[in-house]
Design an enzyme around this catalytic site. Structure first.
Site, PDB file in Angstrom:
ATOM      1  N   GLU A   1     -57.690  93.963  99.683  1.00 49.81           N
ATOM      2  CA  GLU A   1     -56.562  94.450 100.478  1.00 49.81           C
ATOM      3  C   GLU A   1     -57.150  95.449 101.452  1.00 49.81           C
ATOM      4  OE1 GLU A   1     -52.552  97.124 100.531  1.00 49.81           O
ATOM      5  OE2 GLU A   1     -54.341  97.722  99.466  1.00 49.81           O
TER       6      GLU A   1
ATOM      7  N   ASP B   1     -57.083  96.760  95.325  1.00 51.61           N
ATOM      8  CA  ASP B   1     -56.153  97.624  96.040  1.00 51.61           C
ATOM      9  C   ASP B   1     -56.914  98.601  96.946  1.00 51.61           C
ATOM     10  OD1 ASP B   1     -53.304  98.523  96.176  1.00 51.61           O
ATOM     11  OD2 ASP B   1     -54.148 100.403  95.443  1.00 51.61           O
TER      12      ASP B   1
END
Ligand code: NOJ
Length: 542
Positions: A268, A208
């Site tokens: 990401e 993330d």
């Protein structure tokens, strides 16, 4: 030996990964929230769909201030999702069905309920426990101003003041304090967390906010250039895509590589296209989502450009592209593609006007886009419900909105809940087969008509289109990583794969003749009576 073994080409280079937004996938215990055992019960559906792996959004213990991206304990499962034993069973069951598991790891920030932050919050100023976060004096005579003018991605200042007067940084919600990756303990702790989950059999990690870990240590104000705060796409940004990130990742890669069976790291990273390859160097991530496809409007020239750039950029560093049309952070593509290209889909659900939406064009284009994406070299990520052609739910009552974006944007954006409405599995009440109780976000009237059960009965459904495409993708055209453009009308996107598979999408205003072919393998919405490809349709040919 199971069906995962014996591959010569690493699975991730061409795999189709299905994103499970856990709390909206399937609810096994009737509390209205999806859970690990609900997912376990639906593994046969995913195996039948033909996916290679699942990416499961964070399942760790969390107060759920940001749907689980606020982690209180990285080594335990959030009780509303199940137990650690359930997660271990899921990994094992998925492997038995030939499906790999990618966990979602959140290294940029913890929850304010994480032990480290609880300790830091009450520790005296200067205590080493505070150095694990970015905790600083404010500006102004009494330190009453935030240390910098940085704003949170969700709106408002990126700093919140502690009772003792210092401030902590949170690029997202105030319940998500940013970790200090300059701190040795932070690095060591995450290395241990990686091993914890690798030991339990996960096949990879989606990382993330991979582009946000390192902050400019001088903490500059950007007052003269406020546009910096709204875009990650500027050079020398104070907190996005800083070079120091690339000093952290190789140690993670080494850990992952030490385990058997092609385990992977997926970034990401919302960065400029020319910066993406930096994340894909051989000692860094295996994959990094290519968000340019997702961000591109339904326009042939733009789509050709992002595909061409993506294929070349990944190939230059020995990787393959990682295509995405949607995820739990963006408007579902069946709605997005129904809006005019110049409309901001983040604000449109609030500002309207509603008449701008052409629902029929939206779903037609989404189906054509699926055939485009699934024919490209590299891997593809499918967001749960994409295979059902689900639309964005734009009219959730405001009192059920859970995404922090709604409050922090001062109600200028409804946030991301409209793409997170629990899946419809059948036509039953009260939750369209999602569970035995009403779902945590209300499902719209008629949701059951879009369900898996309903679409199984319909040969022309979006579900059947995805199933057929995934089966054909395995059979044709994935054994090479090349793409050659076909010389067709400018309103089309048309290419040939090394195996001979050709994909043609018509984004122009008139039906077009198909290029010469031996066989039509699949179409997104059929052909015209004269055998031509209609507007907003795509076809796979041999
Ligand atoms: C990206 C995740 O996809 C999103 O849902 C989350 O809010 C932010 N990172 C912060 O963790």
């Amino acid at each position: 030996m199971n069906r995962l073994d014996g591959l010569e080409i690493p699975w991730w280079r061409r795999g189709v990964v299905y994103q499970v937004y856990l709390r909206s996938f399937a609810d096994s215990n009737g509390d209205g929230t999806g859970d690990v055992n609900g997912l376990r019960s639906r593994l046969p559906y995913l195996a039948d769909l033909g996916v290679t792996a699942l990416w499961i959004t964070p399942w760790y213990r969390s107060p759920m201030a940001d749907g689980g991206y606020d982690v209180a304990d990285y080594r335990d499962i959030e009780p509303c999702f199940g137990t650690l034993a359930d997660a271990e069973q899921l990994i094992s069951d998925a492997h038995d069905q030939g499906i790999r598991i990618i966990a979602d790891l959140v290294p940029n920030h913890t929850s304010t309920e994480h032990d480290w932050f609880k300790q830091a919050r009450t520790a005296p100023i200067g205590d080493p426990s505070r150095d694990r976060y970015h905790i600083r004096d404010g500006k102004g005579a009494d330190g009453a101003e935030p240390p910098t003018d940085w704003t949170s991605v969700f709106g408002g200042s990126a700093w919140t003041r502690l009772p003792d007067g210092q401030w902590y940084l949170h690029l997202f919600a105030r319940e998500q304090p940013d970790l200090n990756w300059g701190n040795a303990e932070v690095r060591a702790e995450f290395e241990s967390i990686f091993r914890f989950w690798l030991d339990r059999g996960v096949d990879g990690f989606r990382i993330d906010v991979a582009h946000g870990l390192v902050k400019d240590p001088t903490f500059p104000d950007v007052g003269a250039a406020p546009e910096i705060l709204v875009s990650a796409n500027v050079p020398d940004h104070p907190f996005w895509d800083r070079d120091g990130i690339h000093e952290i990742v190789p140690s993670w890669r080494a850990i992952v590589e030490a385990y058997d069976g092609y385990r992977i790291l997926v970034a990401e990273a919302w960065v400029r296209p020319e910066r993406l390859p930096l994340y894909l160097r051989p000692d860094e991530y295996h994959q990094s989502f290519n968000f340019d496809l997702l961000k591109a409007p339904w326009d042939a020239a733009r789509l050709r450009a992002v595909i061409d750039d993506g294929v070349k950029a990944a190939a230059a560093v020995g990787s393959t592209s990682t295509w995405v049309l949607s995820n739990h952070d963006v408007m579902r593509e069946a709605t997005r593609y129904g809006l005019p290209a110049d409309v901001n889909w983040r604000t449109w659900p609030v500002t309207g006007p509603a008449e701008l939406l052409d629902e029929a064009a939206g779903i037609r284009r989404a189906r054509a886009a699926a055939l485009l994406m699934l024919a490209l070299p590299g891997s593809a990520y499918i967001y749960q419900g994409e295979e059902l052609g689900l639309p964005e739910v734009c009219d959730l009552p405001t009192d059920v909105l859970d995404d922090p974006v709604w409050e922090r944007s001062n109600h200028t954006q409804r946030g991301r809940d409209g793409s997170r409405v629990p899946l419809p599995w059948d036509r039953s009440k009260p939750a369209a087969g999602f569970g035995s109780a009403p779902a945590w976000l209300p499902q719209p009237e008629g949701w059951g008509e879009l369900s898996v059960a309903a679409q199984r009965e319909d040969p022309d459904s979006t579900l059947q289109l995805y199933r057929a495409a995934l089966a054909l993708r395995r059979r044709h055209g994935v054994d090479d990583e090349t793409l050659d453009w076909l010389d067709t009308d400018p309103g089309t996107v048309a290419f040939r794969r090394g195996s001979g598979l050709r994909c043609v999408a018509n984004l122009g205003p008139e039906p077009i003749e198909l290029p010469e072919h031996a066989e039509v393998l699949l179409t997104s919405s059929g052909l015209t009576p004269s055998g031509r490809l209609g507007t907003d349709d795509a076809a796979w040919l041999l």
